[in-house]
Design a protein around this motif. Structure first.
Motif, PDB file in Angstrom:
ATOM      1  N   TYR A 161       0.798  -1.101  -0.095  1.00  0.00           N
ATOM      2  CA  TYR A 161       0.169   0.145  -0.051  1.00  0.00           C
ATOM      3  C   TYR A 161       0.884   1.210  -0.011  1.00  0.00           C
ATOM      4  O   TYR A 161       0.557   2.047   0.578  1.00  0.00           O
ATOM      5  CB  TYR A 161      -1.077  -0.044   1.203  1.00  0.00           C
ATOM      6  CG  TYR A 161      -2.116   0.860   1.088  1.00  0.00           C
ATOM      7  CD1 TYR A 161      -3.066   0.650   0.050  1.00  0.00           C
ATOM      8  CD2 TYR A 161      -2.073   2.061   1.718  1.00  0.00           C
ATOM      9  CE1 TYR A 161      -3.996   1.347  -0.150  1.00  0.00           C
ATOM     10  CE2 TYR A 161      -3.230   2.942   1.413  1.00  0.00           C
ATOM     11  CZ  TYR A 161      -4.283   2.632   0.297  1.00  0.00           C
ATOM     12  OH  TYR A 161      -5.185   3.523   0.263  1.00  0.00           O
ATOM     13  N   GLY A 162       1.818   1.260  -0.860  1.00  0.00           N
ATOM     14  CA  GLY A 162       2.484   2.478  -0.987  1.00  0.00           C
ATOM     15  C   GLY A 162       4.236   2.249   0.015  1.00  0.00           C
ATOM     16  O   GLY A 162       5.217   2.925  -0.351  1.00  0.00           O
ATOM     17  N   LEU A 163       4.105   1.318   0.880  1.00  0.00           N
ATOM     18  CA  LEU A 163       5.460   1.253   1.657  1.00  0.00           C
ATOM     19  C   LEU A 163       6.294   0.204   1.110  1.00  0.00           C
ATOM     20  O   LEU A 163       5.675  -0.885   0.617  1.00  0.00           O
ATOM     21  CB  LEU A 163       5.086   0.792   3.013  1.00  0.00           C
ATOM     22  CG  LEU A 163       4.262   1.982   4.036  1.00  0.00           C
ATOM     23  CD1 LEU A 163       2.926   1.278   4.465  1.00  0.00           C
ATOM     24  CD2 LEU A 163       5.319   2.391   4.961  1.00  0.00           C
ATOM     25  N   ASP A 164       7.725   0.452   1.115  1.00  0.00           N
ATOM     26  CA  ASP A 164       8.498  -0.559   0.533  1.00  0.00           C
ATOM     27  C   ASP A 164       9.497  -0.817   1.428  1.00  0.00           C
ATOM     28  O   ASP A 164       9.747  -0.465   2.433  1.00  0.00           O
ATOM     29  CB  ASP A 164       9.245   0.271  -0.557  1.00  0.00           C
ATOM     30  CG  ASP A 164      10.189   1.209  -0.163  1.00  0.00           C
ATOM     31  OD1 ASP A 164       9.856   2.194   0.917  1.00  0.00           O
ATOM     32  OD2 ASP A 164      11.346   1.164  -0.597  1.00  0.00           O
ATOM     33  N   TYR A 165      10.378  -2.117   0.818  1.00  0.00           N
ATOM     34  CA  TYR A 165      11.608  -2.454   1.484  1.00  0.00           C
ATOM     35  C   TYR A 165      12.670  -2.426   0.373  1.00  0.00           C
ATOM     36  O   TYR A 165      12.220  -3.210  -0.858  1.00  0.00           O
ATOM     37  CB  TYR A 165      11.541  -3.677   2.080  1.00  0.00           C
ATOM     38  CG  TYR A 165      12.972  -3.934   2.406  1.00  0.00           C
ATOM     39  CD1 TYR A 165      13.798  -3.367   3.647  1.00  0.00           C
ATOM     40  CD2 TYR A 165      13.717  -4.958   1.887  1.00  0.00           C
ATOM     41  CE1 TYR A 165      14.819  -3.663   4.134  1.00  0.00           C
ATOM     42  CE2 TYR A 165      14.885  -5.543   2.087  1.00  0.00           C
ATOM     43  CZ  TYR A 165      15.773  -4.726   3.276  1.00  0.00           C
ATOM     44  OH  TYR A 165      16.888  -4.939   3.438  1.00  0.00           O
ATOM     45  N   ALA A 166      13.554  -1.369   0.307  1.00  0.00           N
ATOM     46  CA  ALA A 166      14.367  -1.282  -0.939  1.00  0.00           C
ATOM     47  C   ALA A 166      13.734  -1.203  -2.188  1.00  0.00           C
ATOM     48  O   ALA A 166      14.153  -1.838  -3.107  1.00  0.00           O
ATOM     49  CB  ALA A 166      15.616  -2.454  -0.968  1.00  0.00           C
ATOM     50  N   GLY A 167      12.645  -0.436  -2.085  1.00  0.00           N
ATOM     51  CA  GLY A 167      11.841  -0.241  -3.502  1.00  0.00           C
ATOM     52  C   GLY A 167      10.869  -1.248  -3.689  1.00  0.00           C
ATOM     53  O   GLY A 167       9.953  -1.292  -4.747  1.00  0.00           O
ATOM     54  N   LYS A 168      10.866  -2.284  -3.093  1.00  0.00           N
ATOM     55  CA  LYS A 168       9.779  -3.510  -3.589  1.00  0.00           C
ATOM     56  C   LYS A 168       8.630  -3.251  -2.510  1.00  0.00           C
ATOM     57  O   LYS A 168       8.516  -2.801  -1.360  1.00  0.00           O
ATOM     58  CB  LYS A 168      10.717  -4.758  -3.048  1.00  0.00           C
ATOM     59  CG  LYS A 168      11.423  -5.544  -4.153  1.00  0.00           C
ATOM     60  CD  LYS A 168      11.918  -6.863  -3.601  1.00  0.00           C
ATOM     61  CE  LYS A 168      10.830  -8.104  -3.550  1.00  0.00           C
ATOM     62  NZ  LYS A 168      11.731  -9.194  -3.323  1.00  0.00           N
ATOM     63  N   TRP A 169       7.443  -3.872  -3.279  1.00  0.00           N
ATOM     64  CA  TRP A 169       6.233  -4.317  -2.725  1.00  0.00           C
ATOM     65  C   TRP A 169       5.240  -3.198  -2.271  1.00  0.00           C
ATOM     66  O   TRP A 169       4.301  -3.111  -1.808  1.00  0.00           O
ATOM     67  CB  TRP A 169       6.538  -4.941  -1.332  1.00  0.00           C
ATOM     68  CG  TRP A 169       7.019  -6.253  -1.344  1.00  0.00           C
ATOM     69  CD1 TRP A 169       6.768  -7.111  -2.328  1.00  0.00           C
ATOM     70  CD2 TRP A 169       8.368  -6.757  -0.723  1.00  0.00           C
ATOM     71  NE1 TRP A 169       7.415  -8.361  -2.062  1.00  0.00           N
ATOM     72  CE2 TRP A 169       8.323  -8.126  -1.031  1.00  0.00           C
ATOM     73  CE3 TRP A 169       8.747  -6.265   0.316  1.00  0.00           C
ATOM     74  CZ2 TRP A 169       9.289  -9.056  -0.577  1.00  0.00           C
ATOM     75  CZ3 TRP A 169       9.591  -7.080   0.950  1.00  0.00           C
ATOM     76  CH2 TRP A 169      10.102  -8.412   0.640  1.00  0.00           C
ATOM     77  N   ARG A 170       5.662  -1.933  -2.969  1.00  0.00           N
ATOM     78  CA  ARG A 170       4.821  -0.822  -2.994  1.00  0.00           C
ATOM     79  C   ARG A 170       3.391  -0.911  -3.224  1.00  0.00           C
ATOM     80  O   ARG A 170       2.498  -0.556  -3.013  1.00  0.00           O
ATOM     81  CB  ARG A 170       5.446   0.383  -3.804  1.00  0.00           C
ATOM     82  CG  ARG A 170       6.700   0.892  -3.045  1.00  0.00           C
ATOM     83  CD  ARG A 170       6.606   2.520  -3.731  1.00  0.00           C
ATOM     84  NE  ARG A 170       8.209   2.639  -3.284  1.00  0.00           N
ATOM     85  CZ  ARG A 170       8.559   3.546  -2.268  1.00  0.00           C
ATOM     86  NH1 ARG A 170       8.024   3.832  -1.347  1.00  0.00           N
ATOM     87  NH2 ARG A 170       9.755   3.839  -2.427  1.00  0.00           N
ATOM     88  N   ASN A 171       3.423  -1.836  -4.468  1.00  0.00           N
ATOM     89  CA  ASN A 171       1.965  -2.131  -5.256  1.00  0.00           C
ATOM     90  C   ASN A 171       1.015  -3.190  -4.344  1.00  0.00           C
ATOM     91  O   ASN A 171       0.016  -3.165  -5.033  1.00  0.00           O
ATOM     92  CB  ASN A 171       2.375  -2.634  -6.634  1.00  0.00           C
ATOM     93  CG  ASN A 171       3.166  -4.088  -6.495  1.00  0.00           C
ATOM     94  OD1 ASN A 171       4.322  -4.130  -5.704  1.00  0.00           O
ATOM     95  ND2 ASN A 171       2.667  -5.238  -7.022  1.00  0.00           N
ATOM     96  N   LEU A 172       1.450  -3.882  -3.325  1.00  0.00           N
ATOM     97  CA  LEU A 172       0.721  -4.725  -2.785  1.00  0.00           C
ATOM     98  C   LEU A 172      -0.670  -4.104  -2.216  1.00  0.00           C
ATOM     99  O   LEU A 172      -0.503  -2.831  -1.571  1.00  0.00           O
ATOM    100  CB  LEU A 172       1.172  -5.432  -1.697  1.00  0.00           C
ATOM    101  CG  LEU A 172       2.283  -6.416  -2.175  1.00  0.00           C
ATOM    102  CD1 LEU A 172       3.158  -6.720  -0.774  1.00  0.00           C
ATOM    103  CD2 LEU A 172       2.222  -7.520  -3.058  1.00  0.00           C
TER     104      LEU A 172
END
Ligand code: IMP
Length: 181
Positions: A161-172
């Motif tokens: 939901y916008g939050l990432d780890y090293a640019g990943k997973w923002r799209n979940l």
């Protein structure tokens, strides 16, 4: 969190349904307070993009909502706070005499939001409020500066939901806890 580690999704902390319900409540409060007036939503790139786009679309039509963005560098690609915050992209709008809501994805130590609040306050807005989707109170290093808060969460690293780890997973669409592989 260890910068070199390899992380994977562990479990969902907040579902898309819970997030959407809470955003409707936040939008109703904001609409109640600012209906009929102009309000400049200032999102902190990149994490706040998804939250802010859902938030502004949930507002009452009577709110004259404008959107702008700023970007800061603090954590880089890692997830451990350096404590140093620098603005790397400023907003385009002049906020002097305007009503502004600063929108951030998550407040951890609070150093980022506090720095941005001070920076924008110096520009003389009529009002400046803060709105974050998530707050981790355990690591807070600043006095209370939140006006609107989606959820209070434990001190776990979350993505989606916008939050990432090293640019990943923002799209979940849901918010997940990650774990070391
Ligand atoms: P603060 O300055 O310590 O409050 O950090 C705020 C920034 O740290 C957020 O805008 C995020 O970019 C990042 N951050 C803190 N905790 C998390 C997390 O659990 N997941 C993803 N990013 C986080």
């Amino acid at each position: 969190m260890d910068e070199t580690g390899d992380y994977e999704l562990d479990h969902i902390m907040l579902t898309r349904g819970a997030i959407s319900e809470r955003i409707s409540e936040l939008a109703a409060s904001i609409s109640g307070e600012y209906g009929g007036g102009e309000l400049i939503f200032t999102g902190v790139l990149k994490g706040a993009v998804i939250f802010m786009s859902d938030l502004v679309r949930s507002l009452d039509r009577s709110v004259d909502a404008r959107m702008d963005f700023i970007a800061v560098s603090s954590y880089g690609n890692a997830s451990a706070s350096s404590g140093a915050v620098k603005m790397i992209k400023d907003m385009d709008t002049c906020i002097e005499g305007k009503n502004v809501i600063l929108v951030e994805d998550i407040m951890d130590t609070g150093l980022t939001l506090s720095y941005l609040k001070d920076t924008l306050t110096a520009r003389g807005p009529e009002t400046l409020r803060t709105c974050v989707l998530l707050e981790k109170p355990d690591r807070k290093k600043v006095d209370s500066i939140l006006d609107y808060r989606g959820f209070t969460i434990p001190d776990e690293f979350v993505v989606g939901y916008g939050l990432d780890y090293a640019g990943k997973w923002r799209n979940l669409p849901d918010i997940w806890c990650v774990t070391k592989r």
